[in-house]
Design an enzyme around this catalytic site. Structure first.
Site, PDB file in Angstrom:
ATOM      1  CD  GLU A 155       2.177 -27.160   1.182  1.00  0.00           C
ATOM      2  OE1 GLU A 155       3.128 -27.949   1.180  1.00  0.00           O
ATOM      3  OE2 GLU A 155       1.797 -26.538   0.169  1.00  0.00           O
TER       4      GLU A 155
ATOM      5  CG  HIS B  75       7.081 -25.317   4.044  1.00  0.00           C
ATOM      6  ND1 HIS B  75       6.609 -25.740   2.819  1.00  0.00           N
ATOM      7  CD2 HIS B  75       6.366 -26.019   4.970  1.00  0.00           C
ATOM      8  CE1 HIS B  75       5.659 -26.650   2.995  1.00  0.00           C
ATOM      9  NE2 HIS B  75       5.478 -26.824   4.289  1.00  0.00           N
TER      10      HIS B  75
ATOM     11  NE  ARG C 214      17.232 -25.984  -5.481  1.00  0.00           N
ATOM     12  CZ  ARG C 214      17.188 -26.418  -6.726  1.00  0.00           C
ATOM     13  NH1 ARG C 214      18.191 -27.117  -7.215  1.00  0.00           N
ATOM     14  NH2 ARG C 214      16.135 -26.175  -7.490  1.00  0.00           N
TER      15      ARG C 214
ATOM     16  CD  GLU D  93      14.823 -36.996  -7.053  1.00  0.00           C
ATOM     17  OE1 GLU D  93      15.373 -36.227  -7.853  1.00  0.00           O
ATOM     18  OE2 GLU D  93      13.783 -36.721  -6.425  1.00  0.00           O
TER      19      GLU D  93
ATOM     20  CD  GLN E 224       5.807 -31.480  -5.830  1.00  0.00           C
ATOM     21  OE1 GLN E 224       4.848 -31.136  -5.140  1.00  0.00           O
ATOM     22  NE2 GLN E 224       6.687 -30.642  -6.307  1.00  0.00           N
TER      23      GLN E 224
END
Ligand code: FAD
Length: 291
Positions: A17, A78, A108, A157, A175
């Protein structure tokens, strides 16, 4: 190429990333980082998206184009949705299509009091469903080994994660975390809930004290005792903390690779030195994985 196709062929992926530099002067760093990263022949490089404003979006797209055209690596863009409406998302996806971008990490976005939220997309699953209905993108989604900070509990979740996958997310990128047990538990919970998509662990080498504080406050990532001990022991020396953090990330990566995982996603923080160390540390391991 759509990144979901790698997993259909049972390929384990290596990915990185990076984020678009805010200043033009930082562009040099990006090239230095990309030079190093592309030598490892990653399966994809994802580019983060700064919430709010089309100039942020343009930088993400510019960088994704660069990755594709100059480095011949598949980009994943993203895209956050909380502060956009349908027509703005339509505009982004039109540009992405015209640039030949096939992969989107649909998010989101974090809540930000300075950025007004719009009504069209409340959750990443809304964006996923919308994009899937309109275009033939491969959609990835985010997942959280230690739960998203807003989640009431783990059951809720995982239920929401299932909604995201049912809406069309084909790959889940995690994450960052420092305890592999948290990641294995997430994968197990996904499988129990009927989520069969690849779940890819995200690893971030921790290299300085400021970054450690950010990790705790922003991501809610917990530090296992063995990692805390390292941080305390070497907190006084920038150089020693760098070495220890890199070494911890490499150990974490190797432990994951020797287990049944479907890929590794490394957060590089656009730092060519970090990228270089990671690549040096795993280059022979990757050769074995890529056979
Ligand atoms: P969601 O999947 O919508 O989940 C957010 C919360 O809402 C969770 O608690 C979830 O359980 C809950 N929820 C989900 N669906 C429902 C539902 N139907 N009903 C009720 N509750 C629900 N941020 C950026 O701004 N730019 C980036 O480039 C970026 N890249 C990221 C990359 C990765 C790999 C990860 C893990 C995160 C990234 N983020 C980025 C951060 C992300 O935007 C935040 O973590 C954000 O707060 C949540 O995004 P999400 O897509 O996970 O949201």
């Amino acid at each position: 190429m759509k990144i979901a196709d790698y997993y259909k062929k049972n390929k384990r992926t290596l990915s990185f990333e990076i984020f678009p530099p805010k200043k033009d002067s930082e562009l040099k760093n990006i090239d230095a980082t990309l030079e190093i990263l592309s030598e490892l022949r990653p399966d994809f490089i994802s580019v983060t998206f700064g919430a709010g404003g089309s100039s942020n979006c343009n930088r993400t797209i510019e960088l994704a184009k660069k990755i594709k055209e100059d480095y011949h690596v598949e980009p994943v863009v993203h895209l956050t949705c909380l502060s956009y409406d349908r027509s703005e998302i339509d505009e982004f996806s039109k540009v992405l299509k015209s640039e030949g971008i096939e992969n989107i990490l649909a998010l989101r976005g974090d809540r930000n009091p300075d950025l007004p939220e719009k009504e069209d997309f409340r959750h990443a699953s809304d964006l996923t469903a919308y994009l899937k209905e309109k275009e033939d993108f491969c959609i990835a989604g985010a997942c959280y080994p230690e739960c998203h900070p807003e989640s009431k509990n783990r059951v809720e979740e995982i239920r929401h994660l299932k909604t995201k996958v049912d809406a069309g997310a084909e790959v889940l990128l995690s994450q960052l975390f420092f305890d592999n047990a948290c990641f294995y538990r997430l994968v197990e919970d996904c499988r129990i809930a009927g989520i069969e998509t690849p779940v890819i662990p995200g690893i971030m080498p921790v290299i300085n004290a400021a970054q450690i504080k950010r990790m705790v406050t922003m991501c809610g990532a917990s530090f296992p005792t063995r990692f805390e001990k390292i941080i305390h022991r070497y907190a006084e020396s920038k150089e020693a903390l760098f070495d220890a953090g890199m070494s911890y990330a490499l150990t974490q990566t190797i432990e994951l690779l020797t287990n049944d995982i479907q890929g590794i996603h490394l957060y590089t923080m656009n730092n060519p030195v970090v990228a270089g160390k990671i690549c040096e540390g795993i280059k022979n391991i990757i050769k074995v994985e890529q056979r």
